[in-house]
Design an enzyme around this catalytic site. Structure first.
Site, mmCIF file in Angstrom:
data_model
loop_
_atom_site.group_PDB
_atom_site.id
_atom_site.type_symbol
_atom_site.label_atom_id
_atom_site.label_comp_id
_atom_site.label_asym_id
_atom_site.label_seq_id
_atom_site.Cartn_x
_atom_site.Cartn_y
_atom_site.Cartn_z
ATOM 1 C CE LYS A 53 96.699 49.277 29.316
ATOM 2 N NZ LYS A 53 97.511 48.221 29.303
ATOM 3 C CD GLN A 97 99.054 46.025 26.767
ATOM 4 O OE1 GLN A 97 99.139 46.874 27.554
ATOM 5 N NE2 GLN A 97 98.151 45.045 26.552
ATOM 6 C CG ASP A 120 98.368 45.659 34.860
ATOM 7 O OD1 ASP A 120 97.274 46.034 34.531
ATOM 8 O OD2 ASP A 120 99.185 45.280 33.722
#
Length: 283
Positions: A53, A97, A120
């Protein structure tokens, strides 16, 4: 007949070039999209994904920060950091995460993120907006699948989509996104009986079960579009949930593993961050 392979890696590169140009234009207007990723613990797969990322962010000129926390971090400490990022006007996208250590409730963390920075797409408010067909942040992997289908000019409206897998990360949201596109959607899972009867009727088959080789060419009909979301490691090699070699002889389109859906997930995260920056700037 042999399927046309949809390479997510190639499409991701094309989209990222477009995003790089968009970020350069936004920069001229004083808008600098910024993503902050928070990782708790030492999970190797998570660390590798987070690095991917960061590299992707840097390549398109996006500001990116990484906050690394120890495995022993408490839920209270993590929520405090999220609150600080929520209030930071220079931060447009926040991603924590997953998975998280067992002492931290994942849902509490997801709900703590400001929905306007939830790139997200997991916050209940954003999930609800997706459910009702409103503009919002879509979860990155399902969104990537939708973009792949559209870029390949696969017709969705009126088609029968069969999804194997019902996770909150992929199965459920991709079904909703395709329902919003006027598809007829069937969800299958580990307790579905006579799975092949369902897969044989699919115009579009999306496999996100996490079981290597679950679907073979015998399980699909001629001309089916096959999207393989599975990521499994077999004998040291990455492989999907679909037996690619047998399925490609019957499918019209198929995604490989690797170089298929995976690269699109990070790309749609970048897309959502740019979108968040534009939304916040317009307020």
């Amino acid at each position: 007949m042999s399927a046309e392979v949809i390479y997510g890696k190639q499409l991701a590169e094309e989209l990222r070039l477009e995003m790089k140009e968009e970020i350069a234009e936004l920069s001229k207007e004083g808008v600098h999209p910024k993503l902050v990723v928070v990782i708790v613990g030492e999970d190797p797969a998570s660390k590798s994904y987070v690095k991917g990322k960061q590299r992707a962010s840097e390549k398109i000129g996006m500001d990116s920060d990484l906050i690394e926390l120890s495995e022993e971090t408490s839920e209270e400490e993590l929520l405090h950091i999220i609150n600080r990022l929520n209030e930071d006007e220079t931060v447009h996208g926040i991603l924590v995460q997953l998975p998280l250590p067992q002492q931290i409730d994942e849902q509490n963390v997801i709900e703590a993120i400001d929905p306007s920075k939830d790139v997200d797409g997991f916050h209940p408010i954003n999930a609800g907006r997706m459910l009702t067909g409103k503009e919002t942040f879509y979860p990155c992997t399902p969104f990537g699948i939708l973009v792949m289908l559209k870029r390949a000019k696969v017709s969705i409206e009126g088609k029968h989509v069969v999804i194997i897998g019902r996770s909150n990360l992929v199965g459920k949201p991709v079904g909703q996104l395709l329902l919003n596109e006027h598809a007829t959607v069937t969800h299958c899972h580990s307790r579905t009986k006579n799975l092949r009867e369902h897969t044989k009727r699919a115009d579009i088959l999306i496999v996100a079960a996490g079981k290597a080789g679950l679907i073979t060419g015998e399980d699909i009909s001629e001309g089916t579009v096959v999207i393989d979301v599975g990521v499994n490691r077999v004998d040291g090699k990455l492989t999907g949930d679909v037996d690619f070699e047998s399925a490609k002889e019957k499918a019209s389109y198929i995604t490989p593993v690797p170089k298929g859906v995976g690269p699109m997930t990070i790309t749609m995260l970048l897309h959502n961050t740019i979108k968040a920056a534009k939304w916040i700037d317009q307020k």
